[in-house]
Design a protein around this motif. Structure first.
Motif, PDB file in Angstrom:
ATOM      1  N   ARG A   1       0.813  -1.220   0.000  1.00 59.06           N
ATOM      2  CA  ARG A   1       0.000   0.000   0.000  1.00 59.06           C
ATOM      3  C   ARG A   1       0.847   1.271   0.000  1.00 59.06           C
ATOM      4  NH1 ARG A   1      -4.978  -0.944   4.281  1.00 59.06           N
ATOM      5  NH2 ARG A   1      -5.952  -2.700   3.224  1.00 59.06           N
ATOM      6  N   GLU A   2       2.153   1.085   0.068  1.00 59.79           N
ATOM      7  CA  GLU A   2       3.100   2.204   0.109  1.00 59.79           C
ATOM      8  C   GLU A   2       2.884   3.091   1.336  1.00 59.79           C
ATOM      9  OE1 GLU A   2       3.203   4.282  -3.610  1.00 59.79           O
ATOM     10  OE2 GLU A   2       3.671   2.476  -4.757  1.00 59.79           O
ATOM     11  N   GLU A   3       2.454   2.468   2.424  1.00 60.60           N
ATOM     12  CA  GLU A   3       2.346   3.174   3.706  1.00 60.60           C
ATOM     13  C   GLU A   3       3.658   2.940   4.454  1.00 60.60           C
ATOM     14  OE1 GLU A   3      -1.637   3.126   5.668  1.00 60.60           O
ATOM     15  OE2 GLU A   3      -2.085   1.573   4.188  1.00 60.60           O
ATOM     16  N   TYR A   4       4.685   3.618   3.981  1.00 61.39           N
ATOM     17  CA  TYR A   4       6.041   3.296   4.403  1.00 61.39           C
ATOM     18  C   TYR A   4       6.332   3.700   5.848  1.00 61.39           C
ATOM     19  CZ  TYR A   4       6.780   2.448  -0.588  1.00 61.39           C
ATOM     20  OH  TYR A   4       6.692   1.969  -1.874  1.00 61.39           O
ATOM     21  N   GLY A   5       5.733   4.763   6.328  1.00 62.24           N
ATOM     22  CA  GLY A   5       5.941   5.163   7.717  1.00 62.24           C
ATOM     23  C   GLY A   5       5.430   4.104   8.678  1.00 62.24           C
TER      24      GLY A   5
ATOM     25  N   GLY B   1       7.467   1.542  11.210  1.00 62.27           N
ATOM     26  CA  GLY B   1       7.077   1.368  12.605  1.00 62.27           C
ATOM     27  C   GLY B   1       6.989  -0.098  12.992  1.00 62.27           C
ATOM     28  N   ILE B   2       6.410  -0.912  12.117  1.00 62.07           N
ATOM     29  CA  ILE B   2       6.306  -2.349  12.393  1.00 62.07           C
ATOM     30  C   ILE B   2       7.690  -2.995  12.408  1.00 62.07           C
ATOM     31  CG2 ILE B   2       5.434  -4.554  11.536  1.00 62.07           C
ATOM     32  CD1 ILE B   2       3.301  -2.748  12.805  1.00 62.07           C
ATOM     33  N   VAL B   3       8.548  -2.606  11.472  1.00 58.46           N
ATOM     34  CA  VAL B   3       9.915  -3.142  11.447  1.00 58.46           C
ATOM     35  C   VAL B   3      10.643  -2.789  12.744  1.00 58.46           C
ATOM     36  CG1 VAL B   3      12.174  -2.957  10.331  1.00 58.46           C
ATOM     37  CG2 VAL B   3      10.112  -3.148   8.934  1.00 58.46           C
ATOM     38  N   HIS B   4      10.491  -1.558  13.182  1.00 58.97           N
ATOM     39  CA  HIS B   4      11.124  -1.111  14.430  1.00 58.97           C
ATOM     40  C   HIS B   4      10.620  -1.938  15.608  1.00 58.97           C
ATOM     41  CE1 HIS B   4      11.479   1.537  18.026  1.00 58.97           C
ATOM     42  NE2 HIS B   4      12.653   1.813  17.499  1.00 58.97           N
TER      43      HIS B   4
ATOM     44  N   GLN C   1      11.605  -7.372  -1.252  1.00 59.12           N
ATOM     45  CA  GLN C   1      10.492  -6.468  -1.547  1.00 59.12           C
ATOM     46  C   GLN C   1      10.826  -5.042  -1.112  1.00 59.12           C
ATOM     47  OE1 GLN C   1       6.769  -7.729   0.192  1.00 59.12           O
ATOM     48  NE2 GLN C   1       5.657  -5.926  -0.496  1.00 59.12           N
ATOM     49  N   ILE C   2      11.460  -4.909   0.040  1.00 64.48           N
ATOM     50  CA  ILE C   2      11.854  -3.586   0.522  1.00 64.48           C
ATOM     51  C   ILE C   2      12.919  -2.985  -0.392  1.00 64.48           C
ATOM     52  CG2 ILE C   2      13.041  -2.364   2.397  1.00 64.48           C
ATOM     53  CD1 ILE C   2      11.622  -4.272   4.349  1.00 64.48           C
ATOM     54  N   LYS C   3      13.897  -3.795  -0.790  1.00 68.52           N
ATOM     55  CA  LYS C   3      14.959  -3.298  -1.673  1.00 68.52           C
ATOM     56  C   LYS C   3      14.393  -2.852  -3.019  1.00 68.52           C
ATOM     57  CE  LYS C   3      19.101  -5.153  -1.511  1.00 68.52           C
ATOM     58  NZ  LYS C   3      19.850  -4.265  -0.616  1.00 68.52           N
ATOM     59  N   ASN C   4      13.440  -3.604  -3.538  1.00 60.00           N
ATOM     60  CA  ASN C   4      12.810  -3.216  -4.803  1.00 60.00           C
ATOM     61  C   ASN C   4      12.000  -1.936  -4.651  1.00 60.00           C
ATOM     62  OD1 ASN C   4      13.852  -5.393  -6.238  1.00 60.00           O
ATOM     63  ND2 ASN C   4      12.109  -6.721  -5.753  1.00 60.00           N
ATOM     64  N   SER C   5      11.344  -1.795  -3.503  1.00 63.16           N
ATOM     65  CA  SER C   5      10.560  -0.581  -3.251  1.00 63.16           C
ATOM     66  C   SER C   5      11.467   0.639  -3.174  1.00 63.16           C
ATOM     67  CB  SER C   5       9.759  -0.725  -1.953  1.00 63.16           C
ATOM     68  OG  SER C   5       8.797  -1.748  -2.053  1.00 63.16           O
ATOM     69  N   ILE C   6      12.661   0.454  -2.625  1.00 64.64           N
ATOM     70  CA  ILE C   6      13.626   1.558  -2.565  1.00 64.64           C
ATOM     71  C   ILE C   6      14.010   1.991  -3.980  1.00 64.64           C
ATOM     72  CG2 ILE C   6      15.995   2.180  -1.918  1.00 64.64           C
ATOM     73  CD1 ILE C   6      15.647   0.352   0.543  1.00 64.64           C
ATOM     74  N   LYS C   7      14.266   1.012  -4.840  1.00 60.41           N
ATOM     75  CA  LYS C   7      14.639   1.318  -6.226  1.00 60.41           C
ATOM     76  C   LYS C   7      13.509   2.017  -6.974  1.00 60.41           C
ATOM     77  CE  LYS C   7      17.746  -2.655  -6.772  1.00 60.41           C
ATOM     78  NZ  LYS C   7      17.935  -3.947  -7.487  1.00 60.41           N
ATOM     79  N   ASP C   8      12.277   1.574  -6.702  1.00 56.55           N
ATOM     80  CA  ASP C   8      11.133   2.074  -7.469  1.00 56.55           C
ATOM     81  C   ASP C   8      10.523   3.351  -6.901  1.00 56.55           C
ATOM     82  OD1 ASP C   8      11.486  -0.160  -9.021  1.00 56.55           O
ATOM     83  OD2 ASP C   8       9.914  -1.331  -8.021  1.00 56.55           O
ATOM     84  N   SER C   9      10.900   3.717  -5.682  1.00 58.13           N
ATOM     85  CA  SER C   9      10.268   4.862  -5.031  1.00 58.13           C
ATOM     86  C   SER C   9      10.585   6.162  -5.769  1.00 58.13           C
ATOM     87  CB  SER C   9      10.735   4.965  -3.575  1.00 58.13           C
ATOM     88  OG  SER C   9      10.170   6.102  -2.960  1.00 58.13           O
ATOM     89  N   THR C  10       9.556   6.943  -5.995  1.00 56.99           N
ATOM     90  CA  THR C  10       9.734   8.248  -6.645  1.00 56.99           C
ATOM     91  C   THR C  10       9.781   9.375  -5.617  1.00 56.99           C
ATOM     92  OG1 THR C  10       7.328   8.439  -6.907  1.00 56.99           O
ATOM     93  CG2 THR C  10       8.575   7.489  -8.749  1.00 56.99           C
ATOM     94  N   SER C  11       9.624   9.017  -4.355  1.00 58.39           N
ATOM     95  CA  SER C  11       9.635  10.001  -3.272  1.00 58.39           C
ATOM     96  C   SER C  11      10.926   9.872  -2.473  1.00 58.39           C
ATOM     97  CB  SER C  11       8.428   9.790  -2.351  1.00 58.39           C
ATOM     98  OG  SER C  11       8.602  10.446  -1.116  1.00 58.39           O
ATOM     99  N   GLU C  12      11.623  10.972  -2.323  1.00 61.72           N
ATOM    100  CA  GLU C  12      12.860  10.958  -1.546  1.00 61.72           C
ATOM    101  C   GLU C  12      12.578  10.599  -0.092  1.00 61.72           C
ATOM    102  OE1 GLU C  12      16.840  11.100  -0.713  1.00 61.72           O
ATOM    103  OE2 GLU C  12      15.858  11.189  -2.675  1.00 61.72           O
ATOM    104  N   GLU C  13      11.490  11.144   0.444  1.00 62.64           N
ATOM    105  CA  GLU C  13      11.130  10.853   1.827  1.00 62.64           C
ATOM    106  C   GLU C  13      10.789   9.370   2.001  1.00 62.64           C
ATOM    107  OE1 GLU C  13       7.857  12.229   5.221  1.00 62.64           O
ATOM    108  OE2 GLU C  13       7.939  13.243   3.280  1.00 62.64           O
ATOM    109  N   GLY C  14      10.012   8.838   1.045  1.00 64.62           N
ATOM    110  CA  GLY C  14       9.659   7.424   1.104  1.00 64.62           C
ATOM    111  C   GLY C  14      10.882   6.535   1.010  1.00 64.62           C
ATOM    112  N   ARG C  15      11.826   6.936   0.170  1.00 61.34           N
ATOM    113  CA  ARG C  15      13.049   6.153   0.007  1.00 61.34           C
ATOM    114  C   ARG C  15      13.852   6.121   1.312  1.00 61.34           C
ATOM    115  NH1 ARG C  15      15.073   8.939  -3.751  1.00 61.34           N
ATOM    116  NH2 ARG C  15      13.975   7.883  -5.432  1.00 61.34           N
ATOM    117  N   LYS C  16      13.925   7.252   1.982  1.00 65.33           N
ATOM    118  CA  LYS C  16      14.676   7.312   3.243  1.00 65.33           C
ATOM    119  C   LYS C  16      14.037   6.434   4.315  1.00 65.33           C
ATOM    120  CE  LYS C  16      16.732  11.905   2.678  1.00 65.33           C
ATOM    121  NZ  LYS C  16      16.767  13.309   3.179  1.00 65.33           N
ATOM    122  N   VAL C  17      12.710   6.439   4.349  1.00 67.66           N
ATOM    123  CA  VAL C  17      11.997   5.607   5.324  1.00 67.66           C
ATOM    124  C   VAL C  17      12.269   4.129   5.047  1.00 67.66           C
ATOM    125  CG1 VAL C  17       9.712   4.879   6.100  1.00 67.66           C
ATOM    126  CG2 VAL C  17      10.199   7.310   5.811  1.00 67.66           C
ATOM    127  N   LEU C  18      12.218   3.752   3.782  1.00 68.02           N
ATOM    128  CA  LEU C  18      12.476   2.361   3.405  1.00 68.02           C
ATOM    129  C   LEU C  18      13.917   1.958   3.692  1.00 68.02           C
ATOM    130  CD1 LEU C  18      10.525   2.292   0.031  1.00 68.02           C
ATOM    131  CD2 LEU C  18       9.986   0.911   2.049  1.00 68.02           C
TER     132      LEU C  18
END
Length: 309
Positions: A229-233, A237-240, A270-287
């Motif tokens: 769902r791209e709810e990366y924040g 939180g769940i990973v933490h 899946q996380i690594k692929n999401s980092i590559k595909d993310s178009t948001s700098e903020e989303g990428r940092k969270v991932l």
């Protein structure tokens, strides 16, 4: 409505305690879940009016406390008949999730001060809640062995409480940030009862690796959904929560968690692929933060685990 539901739950528990009806226990759990699902929107609808009437609110909270007790006692009665030869109990899993959803709903609508009366009702039944959450996974060796009817990977409809946990953890991580501090304090205060319950759950889980594995997989399934769902924040939180509070890599605690490691085998790429595909700098940092938490576990355990399959 709440009082009527409480009376019905009491009747079911009394009946099944005096004369266990083994072939209908699943239906009893299913009915109890339906009762809880009816209560939650009813609370939402009437929460403002109840909050203004102290006597009505007091009576409602008392009924809610009793309803929680009866529902968890029902879980206890059913789980006593559960052993290694039993089939998974999706109804127990669903009821446990609905009860956690009920806690977050009560706290959201009536505040932590009022919701705190639930703690004495919940504390004696924490183990039953945990076993119900893990009941569908205790007999499986990989996530693919589970009954697909138990959890939909495409929806968090059964556990919005997990989203609350993700938000609390994400805000907790960012509490040092002045922009997030006020929001963090507000959220933690709003869900302090839920947070206390989760802390009790963690204490119990850390005493048994098999149960920890069977419940921990639920958090990772939720994580997969949040990533989709791209709810990366919330995902961070769940990973933490998993890596800092539930399982501690530095103590070698991942070694026996076969279900969770098998799930991580899919999640980390899946996380690594999401980092590559993310178009948001903020989303990428969270991932990238999520990746940093999981990478030591991936490096230490997953390749070895995969080789055992």
């Amino acid at each position: 409505m709440v009082k009527m539901v409480t009376e019905v739950l009491k009747f079911i528990v009394d009946a099944i305690t005096m004369c266990p009806i083994f072939e209908h226990q699943g239906k009893c759990l299913q009915f109890a879940s339906a009762c809880i699902q009816v209560i939650i929107p009813t609370l939402r609808k009437h929460s403002h009016g109840l909050a203004q009437l102290s006597e009505d609110l007091k009576g409602t909270l008392l009924c809610l406390k009793s309803s929680f007790t009866y529902a968890t006692k029902l879980l206890n009665v059913v789980l006593k008949n559960y052993d290694d030869t039993s089939s998974p109990l999706p109804e127990a899993f669903t009821l446990a999730n609905n009860l956690l959803n009920l806690v977050t709903s009560i706290e959201s609508y009536f505040g932590s001060k009022n919701a705190r009366c639930l703690i004495p009702a919940i504390k004696p039944w924490v183990l039953d809640l945990i076993l119900a959450l893990g009941s569908s996974h205790l007999l499986t060796n990989t996530p693919h062995d589970r009954d697909p009817s138990i959890i939909s990977q495409n929806s968090l409809c059964f556990f919005p409480w997990l989203k609350v946990l993700g938000k609390l953890e994400f805000l907790d991580m960012n509490a040092h940030n002045e922009d997030e501090e006020a929001s963090s304090i507000s959220a933690v205060n709003k869900f302090s009862v839920f947070k206390d319950i989760i802390e009790m759950v963690v204490v119990v889980l850390r005493h048994n690796s098999k149960v920890l594995d069977s419940v921990g997989i639920i958090f990772l399934i939720g994580l997969a959904t949040l990533l989709e769902r791209e709810e990366y924040g919330l995902a961070l939180g769940i990973v933490h929560f998993v890596c800092v509070k539930l399982v501690r890599h530095e103590h070698g605690e991942w070694e026996d968690l076969r279900l969770m490691l098998a799930s991580l085998q899919e999640l980390f790429p899946q996380i690594k692929n999401s980092i590559k595909d993310s178009t948001s700098e903020e989303g990428r940092k969270v991932l990238e933060s999520a990746e940093a938490f999981l990478e030591p576990v991936w490096t230490a355990y997953v390749s070895e685990y995969a080789g055992d399959q």
